[in-house]
Design a protein around this motif. Sequence first.
Motif, PDB file in Angstrom:
ATOM      1  N   CYS A  38       6.081   9.558  -6.419  1.00 58.21           N
ATOM      2  CA  CYS A  38       6.781  10.543  -5.180  1.00 58.21           C
ATOM      3  C   CYS A  38       6.158  11.754  -4.884  1.00 58.21           C
ATOM      4  CB  CYS A  38       8.240  10.580  -5.650  1.00 58.21           C
ATOM      5  SG  CYS A  38       8.845  11.905  -6.543  1.00 58.21           S
ATOM      6  N   PHE A  91       1.634   8.829  -3.798  1.00 56.87           N
ATOM      7  CA  PHE A  91       2.646   8.607  -2.877  1.00 56.87           C
ATOM      8  C   PHE A  91       2.229   8.366  -1.341  1.00 56.87           C
ATOM      9  CE2 PHE A  91       2.033  13.226  -2.990  1.00 56.87           C
ATOM     10  CZ  PHE A  91       2.357  13.362  -1.749  1.00 56.87           C
ATOM     11  N   PHE A  97       0.729   0.777  -3.453  1.00 58.65           N
ATOM     12  CA  PHE A  97       2.144   1.528  -3.312  1.00 58.65           C
ATOM     13  C   PHE A  97       2.913   1.314  -1.911  1.00 58.65           C
ATOM     14  CE2 PHE A  97       4.956   5.388  -3.115  1.00 58.65           C
ATOM     15  CZ  PHE A  97       6.025   4.864  -3.857  1.00 58.65           C
ATOM     16  N   ARG A  98       2.051   1.575  -1.020  1.00 59.00           N
ATOM     17  CA  ARG A  98       2.389   1.685   0.527  1.00 59.00           C
ATOM     18  C   ARG A  98       3.095   0.418   0.971  1.00 59.00           C
ATOM     19  NH1 ARG A  98      -2.328   4.749   3.800  1.00 59.00           N
ATOM     20  NH2 ARG A  98      -1.147   3.939   5.429  1.00 59.00           N
ATOM     21  N   TYR A 103       8.312   2.451  -1.112  1.00 62.31           N
ATOM     22  CA  TYR A 103       7.507   3.320   0.048  1.00 62.31           C
ATOM     23  C   TYR A 103       8.185   3.421   1.205  1.00 62.31           C
ATOM     24  CZ  TYR A 103       4.014   5.314   2.804  1.00 62.31           C
ATOM     25  OH  TYR A 103       3.158   6.050   3.851  1.00 62.31           O
ATOM     26  N   LYS A 104       8.492   2.144   1.523  1.00 64.26           N
ATOM     27  CA  LYS A 104       9.148   1.903   3.107  1.00 64.26           C
ATOM     28  C   LYS A 104      10.477   2.662   3.102  1.00 64.26           C
ATOM     29  CE  LYS A 104       6.322  -2.172   3.854  1.00 64.26           C
ATOM     30  NZ  LYS A 104       6.305  -3.658   3.799  1.00 64.26           N
ATOM     31  N   TYR A 109       7.726  10.398   2.286  1.00 63.37           N
ATOM     32  CA  TYR A 109       6.557  10.735   1.780  1.00 63.37           C
ATOM     33  C   TYR A 109       5.323  10.778   2.686  1.00 63.37           C
ATOM     34  CZ  TYR A 109       9.086   8.843  -2.253  1.00 63.37           C
ATOM     35  OH  TYR A 109      10.071   8.788  -3.451  1.00 63.37           O
TER      36      TYR A 109
END
Length: 131
Positions: A38, A91, A97-98, A103-104, A109
Amino acid sequence: MRTITDDGGRYCGWPTVTRLRNGEIVATYSGGRDGHICPWGKVRAVRSKDGGETWTKPETLVDGPLDDRDAALLELDNGDLVLFYFTSVAFALDEGFRKTREYKAHPEYARRFAELPADLVRAELGSFSMR
């Protein structure tokens, strides 16, 4: 095992514990986080002067514009303390991670990263030490 800080209910990670020559124990960690990755991570520390029975409230040592993480503290022979840590923009830029649900669930972020000037990211991204 027992909790020495709850960091206000925020996610804490990657602690390093150092016993100073005076007997004090210092635990440094990345706190103030939503989760593992994050933009809000900051380097924090708690201290104990009684062998770990009681601990101070968390103290923020580093809170820069990026994700501050993975801190470690070293006491030099002359008694000076050196703090090591690094910063991250995973992040916003980590492709794996995306794609995650986490993330969603946090559109802030991407907004946070978009607000950061590129020259600031270049200057603040890396590994650091401070005495």
